[in-house]
Design a protein around this motif. Structure first.
Motif, PDB file in Angstrom:
ATOM      1  N   THR A   8      47.171  65.783 111.067  1.00 53.37           N
ATOM      2  CA  THR A   8      47.480  67.163 111.425  1.00 53.37           C
ATOM      3  C   THR A   8      47.666  67.237 112.929  1.00 53.37           C
ATOM      4  OG1 THR A   8      46.131  67.990 109.609  1.00 53.37           O
ATOM      5  CG2 THR A   8      46.606  69.539 111.362  1.00 53.37           C
ATOM      6  N   GLN A  15      51.890  75.927 113.527  1.00 51.84           N
ATOM      7  CA  GLN A  15      52.687  74.958 112.785  1.00 51.84           C
ATOM      8  C   GLN A  15      53.903  75.651 112.170  1.00 51.84           C
ATOM      9  OE1 GLN A  15      49.844  73.391 110.004  1.00 51.84           O
ATOM     10  NE2 GLN A  15      48.988  71.968 111.475  1.00 51.84           N
ATOM     11  N   MET A  26      52.046  71.750 117.853  1.00 51.54           N
ATOM     12  CA  MET A  26      52.193  70.378 117.359  1.00 51.54           C
ATOM     13  C   MET A  26      52.742  69.447 118.442  1.00 51.54           C
ATOM     14  SD  MET A  26      54.013  71.288 113.698  1.00 51.54           S
ATOM     15  CE  MET A  26      55.528  71.758 114.491  1.00 51.54           C
ATOM     16  N   THR A 122      56.770  62.306 112.835  1.00 53.53           N
ATOM     17  CA  THR A 122      57.679  62.971 111.913  1.00 53.53           C
ATOM     18  C   THR A 122      56.904  64.054 111.178  1.00 53.53           C
ATOM     19  OG1 THR A 122      57.252  61.425 110.104  1.00 53.53           O
ATOM     20  CG2 THR A 122      59.125  60.928 111.535  1.00 53.53           C
ATOM     21  N   TYR A 123      57.628  65.063 110.728  1.00 51.25           N
ATOM     22  CA  TYR A 123      57.016  66.166 109.993  1.00 51.25           C
ATOM     23  C   TYR A 123      57.705  66.333 108.656  1.00 51.25           C
ATOM     24  CZ  TYR A 123      54.763  67.269 114.373  1.00 51.25           C
ATOM     25  OH  TYR A 123      53.999  67.186 115.514  1.00 51.25           O
TER      26      TYR A 123
END
Length: 124
Positions: A8, A15, A26, A122-123
């Motif tokens: 996280t 977010q 983030m 990366t998300y």
């Protein structure tokens, strides 16, 4: 060897798309940071046992300050155990169990003489 860690970054209120330009949000993916090919994580931890929210080892992420492609200035990133509420002020946090596995891997890399490892964000 490529290792994937589910983690996280930021708290739920920070977010959202493009929030990584703001402080406390983030960590930005490297392709959104000016002149950054990849993040680098120090394999030697900084002890932050007394720091609320960290309460253990802190693995610094470099560079320590960056500018995003939308003009945001971000700094002081690290990887640590999520010892507070779910989330962070921009660091990458892992559950205590995942952090234990991360530390085991990083400790071994440090013993092998690696001072740092690359980090790709990366998300999903």
């Amino acid at each position: 060897m490529l290792q994937v860690w589910v983690a996280t970054s930021a708290t739920a209120k920070k977010q959202f798309p493009e929030s990584f330009h703001q402080k406390g949000s983030m960590i930005p993916p490297e392709y959104r940071v000016l002149e950054l090919k990849f993040w680098s994580v120090n394999t030697k931890p900084i002890s932050m046992k007394e720091k609320k929210g960290v309460e253990g080892n802190f693995y610094q992420i470099l560079p320590s300050e960056v500018k995003t492609d939308n003009g945001g200035v971000r700094d002081d990133f690290g990887i640590h155990k999520d010892a507070n509420v779910p989330g962070s002020m921009g660091c990458i946090v892992l559950t205590p169990e995942r952090f234990q596995g991360f530390e085991k891997e990083v400790t071994q890399l440090a013993k092998e003489g690696k001072d740092s490892i690359p980090l790709f964000v990366t998300y999903s």
